[in-house]
Design an enzyme around this catalytic site. Structure first.
Site, short mmCIF file in Angstrom:
data_model
loop_
_atom_site.label_atom_id
_atom_site.label_comp_id
_atom_site.label_asym_id
_atom_site.label_seq_id
_atom_site.Cartn_x
_atom_site.Cartn_y
_atom_site.Cartn_z
N THR A 34 -1.21 75.69 -77.75
CA THR A 34 -1.52 74.30 -77.47
C THR A 34 -0.19 73.57 -77.33
OG1 THR A 34 -1.68 73.84 -79.85
CG2 THR A 34 -3.73 74.31 -78.68
N THR A 35 0.11 73.14 -76.11
CA THR A 35 1.42 72.52 -75.87
C THR A 35 1.54 71.17 -76.56
OG1 THR A 35 0.57 71.61 -73.79
CG2 THR A 35 1.72 73.71 -73.67
N CYS A 36 0.42 70.44 -76.70
CA CYS A 36 0.50 69.12 -77.34
C CYS A 36 0.86 69.26 -78.81
CB CYS A 36 -0.81 68.36 -77.17
SG CYS A 36 -2.26 69.22 -77.80
N GLY A 37 0.43 70.35 -79.43
CA GLY A 37 0.74 70.57 -80.83
C GLY A 37 1.91 71.51 -81.04
N GLN A 38 2.48 71.99 -79.93
CA GLN A 38 3.61 72.93 -79.99
C GLN A 38 3.29 74.07 -80.96
OE1 GLN A 38 6.99 70.43 -80.96
NE2 GLN A 38 7.07 69.56 -78.91
#
Length: 275
Positions: free
Chosen positions: A242-246
């Site tokens: 999940t890129t938003c949560g790295q």
């Protein structure tokens, strides 16, 4: 599909989002509507470029005759791409390559290899790019400028900085010995990755192909913190991110070999990175 790729490239440039796409020089020049020369082949296929250069040098040797040249290379104005033989000029299969026409042959051959066999796809990409970015905004860019804006360049993602921003979460509940073994596998794989693969890994986790620029702050990476979550479950599945949560979730695979195969497959397809 290729038009969509061109639009994706255009959006990445427009919004200054780096992505791990590294194109050969001739592809960038085609997208920028610049002349593609046979010398660009050196950036695409160094071995082929070297071989054609050798043919040119041999053809220019004062002792080289047409008969000797043809006996050495025995080729005509045709090429085989994807298992299909095509003539470079009408009747090319009957025109032998000689010291007198070698330069023409090399130009035609290189153009066919780089452009001719994928020209429709490249034109679709360029059309998609121009749907997003006006031609006049691209006119002043060099191929190097374009690649730098798109991917941040081809420089390696520093392994030490990567270590400083990645931490591990033991959601699997495995023992510390097993977790430490997993970490060793992971860093051994990352250490041996190519520069492009490290960019793909970073992009998979964060949506950016480059690390933040180093500043004068005591902790230059304080805004970047990637968590690798070791999870239980289906070991046949690929890692997810999940890129938003790295955050990247990786099943506890049974071996380093499996971990490497699954990780490389995931970061290359990028289909498991969620915004």
């Amino acid at each position: 599909m290729f038009t969509a790729i061109g639009r994706f490239i255009g959006l990445s440039l427009w919004f200054s989002n780096t992505v791990p796409l590294n194109f050969s020089r001739h592809v960038v020049k085609f997208l920028l509507e610049r002349e593609v020369t046979w010398e660009d082949l050196a950036f695409f296929n160094a071995d082929l470029f070297e071989g054609l250069s050798r043919m040119i040098l041999d053809g220019a040797h004062p002792m080289m005759t047409s008969e000797r040249f043809q006996a050495t290379y025995c080729c005509h104005f045709e090429t085989s791409v994807g298992g299909t033989t095509e003539e470079l000029v009408p009747g090319g299969s009957q025109i032998p390559v000689t010291p007198e026409n070698i330069c023409k042959y090399v130009r035609l051959y290189a153009t066919k290899v780089m452009i001719g066999c994928v020209e429709a796809e490249l034109r679709a990409m360029r059309s998609g790019l121009h749907d997003i970015v006006p031609v006049e905004l691209l006119s002043s860019l060099t191929p190097e400028d374009f690649q730098l804006l798109l991917s941040g360049g081809t420089t390696d993602v520093d392994i030490n900085r990567l270590r400083s921003v990645i931490s591990f979460s033991n959601s699997n509940g495995c023992s510390s010995d097993i977790l430490n073994r997993f970490k060793r596998w992971f860093w051994s794989i990352v250490q041996k990755m190519t520069p492009l693969q490290r960019q793909q890994l970073l992009y998979f986790c964060t949506g950016s192909a480059v690390l933040p620029a180093v500043s004068d702050r005591r902790d230059p990476d304080q805004d970047l913190s990637i968590t690798v979550e070791v999870i239980s479950g289906n070991t046949k599945a690929l890692p997810m991110a999940t890129t938003c949560g790295q955050r990247m979730s990786i099943p506890l695979y049974p071996s380093k070999k499996v971990l490497k195969r699954k990780l490389l497959q995931a970061i290359q397809c990028q289909s498991y990175g969620l915004g």
